[in-house]
Design an enzyme around this catalytic site. Structure first.
Site, PDB file in Angstrom:
ATOM      1  N   LYS A 163       0.757  -1.151  -0.124  1.00 50.61           N
ATOM      2  CA  LYS A 163       0.183  -0.163  -0.014  1.00 50.61           C
ATOM      3  C   LYS A 163       0.683   1.113  -0.031  1.00 50.61           C
ATOM      4  O   LYS A 163       1.793   1.336   0.638  1.00 50.61           O
ATOM      5  CB  LYS A 163      -0.962   0.027   1.292  1.00 50.61           C
ATOM      6  CG  LYS A 163      -2.113   1.094   1.174  1.00 50.61           C
ATOM      7  CD  LYS A 163      -3.110   0.793   2.279  1.00 50.61           C
ATOM      8  CE  LYS A 163      -4.339   1.530   2.020  1.00 50.61           C
ATOM      9  NZ  LYS A 163      -5.593   1.075   2.999  1.00 50.61           N
ATOM     10  N   GLU A 175     -19.526  -5.205  10.581  1.00 45.49           N
ATOM     11  CA  GLU A 175     -20.351  -4.055  11.522  1.00 45.49           C
ATOM     12  C   GLU A 175     -21.434  -4.880  12.254  1.00 45.49           C
ATOM     13  O   GLU A 175     -21.905  -4.597  13.444  1.00 45.49           O
ATOM     14  CB  GLU A 175     -20.974  -3.166  10.632  1.00 45.49           C
ATOM     15  CG  GLU A 175     -20.244  -2.162   9.805  1.00 45.49           C
ATOM     16  CD  GLU A 175     -19.473  -2.797   8.695  1.00 45.49           C
ATOM     17  OE1 GLU A 175     -18.740  -1.924   7.979  1.00 45.49           O
ATOM     18  OE2 GLU A 175     -19.702  -3.776   8.169  1.00 45.49           O
ATOM     19  N   ARG A 205     -25.641  -1.271   7.690  1.00 50.30           N
ATOM     20  CA  ARG A 205     -25.430  -2.577   7.558  1.00 50.30           C
ATOM     21  C   ARG A 205     -25.509  -3.680   8.690  1.00 50.30           C
ATOM     22  O   ARG A 205     -25.497  -4.821   8.712  1.00 50.30           O
ATOM     23  CB  ARG A 205     -23.773  -2.904   7.076  1.00 50.30           C
ATOM     24  CG  ARG A 205     -23.288  -1.953   6.025  1.00 50.30           C
ATOM     25  CD  ARG A 205     -21.670  -2.213   5.512  1.00 50.30           C
ATOM     26  NE  ARG A 205     -21.722  -3.184   4.704  1.00 50.30           N
ATOM     27  CZ  ARG A 205     -20.909  -3.508   3.792  1.00 50.30           C
ATOM     28  NH1 ARG A 205     -19.470  -3.143   4.363  1.00 50.30           N
ATOM     29  NH2 ARG A 205     -20.751  -4.562   2.992  1.00 50.30           N
TER      30      ARG A 205
END
Length: 630
Positions: free
Chosen positions: A280, A367, A395
Site C-alpha cells: 500500500k 459491522e 449494515r
C-alpha cells in the site's frame, strides 16, 4: 507516456514488460501530483498499479468483468479506461467520482463504496453468464481487509459450492483502512510465507505421470501425497477447503510473476483464488511507511514533505471530542469498553486504545458482529461504546433492532459522519440513520448543537441505564465553542429555545442550527419574529414543548440534514396528527428522495435547497399563507 491520450485499455497488450514498468512509474507520478491537490485514496491506488495494468493486459474489459471491491483502489482503472483528463475534478462537485461509476464508463461494471460486496456481485454475473451461454471471465478484486466482512465469507461459501468459473483476486496489502485484525488475517500471514504450493503440486503430478500405473493404487497414493503436500506447504489451506484452487502468493509488483499466474488461472476450471501481495502506497515514501491508515484517504498534501494541508488552528474534530470524552469517563468507570468495525483511526480511538488496550476491540470490517458484541457486553452490565459511521451502521440494522433494541440493552452508539460527508458522495453520506432508527422501540436518538453540548451528551449516554442510546455527530471539526470542565447530564427528551419569536417556529438540531439562526436574523430585519428551537432529542420528542408550540397555532418548519422521508419532520407531523392538531401548519426541509452525489457540503446544500436563503423563502411563504387564512 501521455496518460491523457489513453482512451481504453487494449493498447496494453502491445507493450513490453519494460514499457509497462515505465507506464507504472508514469501513473504513480500522475496520481501523486493530482491527489496532492484534490485529495483522495492515494495509498490503495499506488499499491495496485501493476496489478491493475496486468488485469487489463490479460483480460478484455468490459466483456470480461473486473469488479473492484470498495472502490478505493479504482483510480488506476479509471486512468486506463480513458478518464485521466478528468482527474483535476476528482471527488469535486459534478466531477469524477472517487469510486467506480457506471455512468462514467462501460468498464465500471459494479458500483461500490462499502466493502465486501464484490464476490456476491461477481457470483450473480457468473450465473447470468452461464445461463446466457456467454464466454467471458469474471474477476472480482477484493482486499484482505474486506474478507473479514461476513458477506464476503457467505459469497466464498456459495462460489466454492457452485464451482462457477471465476478468478477472485485477493489484493493482500495487510491493511484495510487501519491494520487488519482477526484470525483470517493470521491465515493470510501464513500463506504469504508458504511459497508456491501450485508449482510443487504440478511438479509432483509430472513425476507421477512418468511412473507406469499399477491399477488405481498409485493414483490414490498420488492424491494422498498431493493432499499432504498441500497441508505441508500452505498452512491452513483455507481457500482450497472452501472449494477454490489457490494460486500464490504472487508478487503484485512483478509483471512476469503476475502474467504467469494469471495465465495459469485462465486455464484452470472452477473458482480460483489468486493471492497477490502488494504494498500500500508503493512509490511514495510517506504513504509506503504509513502503518496506521493516515494515507489511506487524504486531503491535499505537500508532495515534497508529505505534510497534509490543513488550517493551522481549528476546533477539535468531532470524532476526537467524542472518543476523548469516552476515554475520560472510562478512567472512572471500568465498565466502559470501546468497539469499532475497522475504524480506530477514523473514529479517533487511538488514545483510548493506548490507555485501555484490554477494553478496546477492533473487530475488523464486521459491522453486524460489532453491534451484537456490544449487545453481549451490555447483558453483562458493561457499558459498550460502539463507534461507527452512519453509512456503515446501515449494515447492522437488524442487529440494532433484534439484538440491541428488542432486548433493551444499554449500548451507546456513536454515529459518526452523520449528514452529508462531501467528496466520498452517495455511498458515504450519513443521511438515513434517523429514518431507520427513529421507528425502533426503546431507542434514544440525539444530536448536539456544538461540541460542548456534545461532551455532555456523551456523559448522558454513558450514565443512561434504560436501554440503547445513540448520538449523531458530523464529519469534520466543531465550531469552536468553549468546553465546560464539569460534565453534566441532559434530561432525555428535552429541547432548548435558542431564540424567541411569535410569528413562526423553526425546529432543528445539529449542523442546521447555524443556518436556521442566520435565516431567523434575516427574517427579524424583515419584520417576522421567528422562534428557533434546538430539537436535540430526535427521539423521544419533547412532547411538552411540542404541545405548547402547536397550541400557539403558528407555522412550524422542521429542518434536518438527513433524509426528509421518515425523518424528524415526519415525527413532528405524526405527533400533530395523533394529538389532534389537524390544522397545524407544518413544513419540512431536509434531503430529498434521491441519491446526492459528491461535492463540497456547501455545494450540496445549495443543490438540495438547504440554505438560509431557502429557509427565509419557506418561512415567508408559510407566514403569508397563515395571514391569508386568518
Amino acid at each position: 507516456m501521455d496518460l491523457l491520450n489513453i482512451k481504453e485499455p487494449s493498447f496494453l497488450k502491445d507493450l513490453s514488460i519494460k514499457e509497462l514498468e515505465a507506464l507504472s512509474q508514469d501513473i504513480r507520478q500522475f496520481l501523486i501530483e493530482k491527489l496532492s491537490v484534490t485529495g483522495g485514496h492515494i495509498g490503495p491506488n499506488l499499491g495496485v498499479v501493476e496489478l491493475t495494468i496486468a488485469l487489463h493486459t490479460c483480460f478484455d474489459s468490459p466483456q470480461d468483468k473486473i469488479l473492484w471491491d470498495v472502490g478505493h483502489q479504482s483510480y488506476v482503472h479509471k486512468i486506463l479506461t480513458g478518464r485521466a483528463s478528468e482527474f483535476d475534478s476528482l471527488r469535486q462537485y459534478k466531477g469524477l467520482s472517487g469510486f467506480p461509476k457506471m455512468a462514467e464508463s462501460v468498464h465500471d461494471v459494479w458500483e461500490t463504496g462499502h466493502s465486501s460486496t464484490s464476490l456476491s456481485a461477481a457470483m450473480g454475473m457468473a450465473i447470468a453468464r452461464d445461463l446466457k451461454q456467454e464466454d467471458s471471465y469474471v474477476i472480482p478484486v477484493i482486499g484482505d481487509g474486506a474478507l473479514t466482512g461476513g458477506m464476503a465469507l457467505e459469497a466464498l461459501n456459495h462460489i466454492g459450492d457452485e464451482k462457477k468459473n471465476m478468478i477472485v483476486v485477493l489484493n493482500d496489502n495487510e491493511m484495510s483502512i487501519a491494520p487488519n485484525v482477526g484470525a483470517l488475517h493470521g491465515i493470510l500471514g501464513r500463506l504469504r510465507t508458504a511459497g508456491k504450493y501450485q508449482w510443487a503440486k504440478d511438479e509432483l503430478e509430472y513425476l507421477m505421470r512418468k511412473v507406469p500405473a499399477v491399477g488405481g493404487k498409485l493414483a490414490d497414493t498420488a492424491e494422498r501425497i498431493k493432499d499432504s503436500l498441500k497441508y505441508l506447504l500452505v498452512s491452513g489451506v483455507f481457500f482450497e477447503e472452501m472449494g477454490f484452487t489457490y494460486l500464490g502468493p504472487v508478487d503484485g509488483h512483478d509483471y512476469e510473476d503476475l502474467f504467469e499466474q494469471i495465465s495459469y488461472a485462465k486455464k484452470t476450471e472452477g473458482p480460483i483464488l489468486l493471492h497477490v501481495l502488494t504494498k500500500k502506497g508503493k512509490g511514495y515514501k510517506p504513504a509506503e511507511t504509513d502503518r496506521i491508515g493516515n494515507w489511506h484517504g487524504t486531503g491535499p498534501y505537500k508532495i515534497d514533505t508529505g505534510d497534509f494541508i490543513k488550517p493551522v488552528e481549528s476546533p477539535p474534530a468531532w470524532s476526537k471530542l467524542v472518543s476523548e470524552t469516552v476515554r475520560k469517563l472510562a478512567r472512572e468507570d471500568k465498565r466502559i469498553v470501546a468497539i469499532t468495525p475497522a475504524m480506530p483511526v477514523g473514529s479517533k480511538l487511538e488514545g483510548f486504545a493506548s490507555e485501555f488496550p484490554d477494553r478496546m476491540f477492533d473487530v475488523g470490517i464486521a459491522e453486524q458482529h460489532a453491534a451484537t458484541v456490544a449487545a453481549g457486553l451490555a447483558t453483562q452490565k458493561m457499558k459498550p461504546y460502539l463507534a461507527i459511521y452512519s453509512t456503515f451502521l446501515q449494515r447492522a440494522y437488524d442487529q440494532v433492532l433484534h439484538d440491541i433494541c428488542r432486548q433493551k440493552l444499554n449500548v451507546f452508539i456513536g454515529i459518526d459522519r452523520a449528514g452529508l460527508v462531501g467528496a466520498d458522495g452517495e455511498t458515504h453520506h450519513g443521511i438515513y440513520d434517523i429514518s431507520f432508527l427513529r421507528h425502533l422501540p426503546n431507542m434514544v436518538l440525539m444530536m448536539p448543537k456544538d461540541e460542548n453540548e456534545g461532551q455532555h451528551m456523551v456523559y448522558t449516554a454513558l450514565k443512561y441505564d434504560e436501554g440503547p442510546i445513540s448520538m449523531r455527530f458530523p464529519r469534520g471539526n466543531g465550531i469552536g465553542v468553549p468546553l465546560d470542565e464539569t460534565l453534566k447530564e441532559i434530561q432525555i427528551g428535552t429541547w432548548e429555545v435558542l431564540k424567541e419569536g411569535h410569528d413562526a417556529v423553526i425546529l432543528t438540531f445539529g449542523t442546521t442550527i447555524p443556518m436556521a439562526m442566520k435565516a431567523a436574523a434575516v427574517l427579524e430585519k424583515q419584520g417576522s419574529s421567528v422562534k428557533v428551537i434546538n430539537a436535540r432529542f430526535i427521539k423521544p420528542l419533547d412532547t411538552k414543548m411540542l404541545h405548547s408550540l402547536l397550541q400557539l397555532n403558528i407555522p412550524i418548519l422542521t429542518i434536518e440534514e438527513a433524509a426528509v422521508q421518515g425523518g424528524f419532520g415526519s415525527a413532528v407531523l405524526e405527533f400533530a396528527h395523533e394529538e389532534g392538531y389537524h390544522h397545524a401548519e407544518i413544513s419540512r426541509m431536509g434531503i430529498p428522495d434521491y441519491f446526492v452525489e459528491h461535492g463540497s457540503v456547501k455545494e450540496l446544500y445549495v443543490e438540495i435547497g438547504l440554505t438560509p436563503e431557502e429557509i427565509v423563502k419557506q418561512i415567508d411563504s408559510m407566514v403569508i399563507k397563515k395571514q391569508k387564512r386568518a
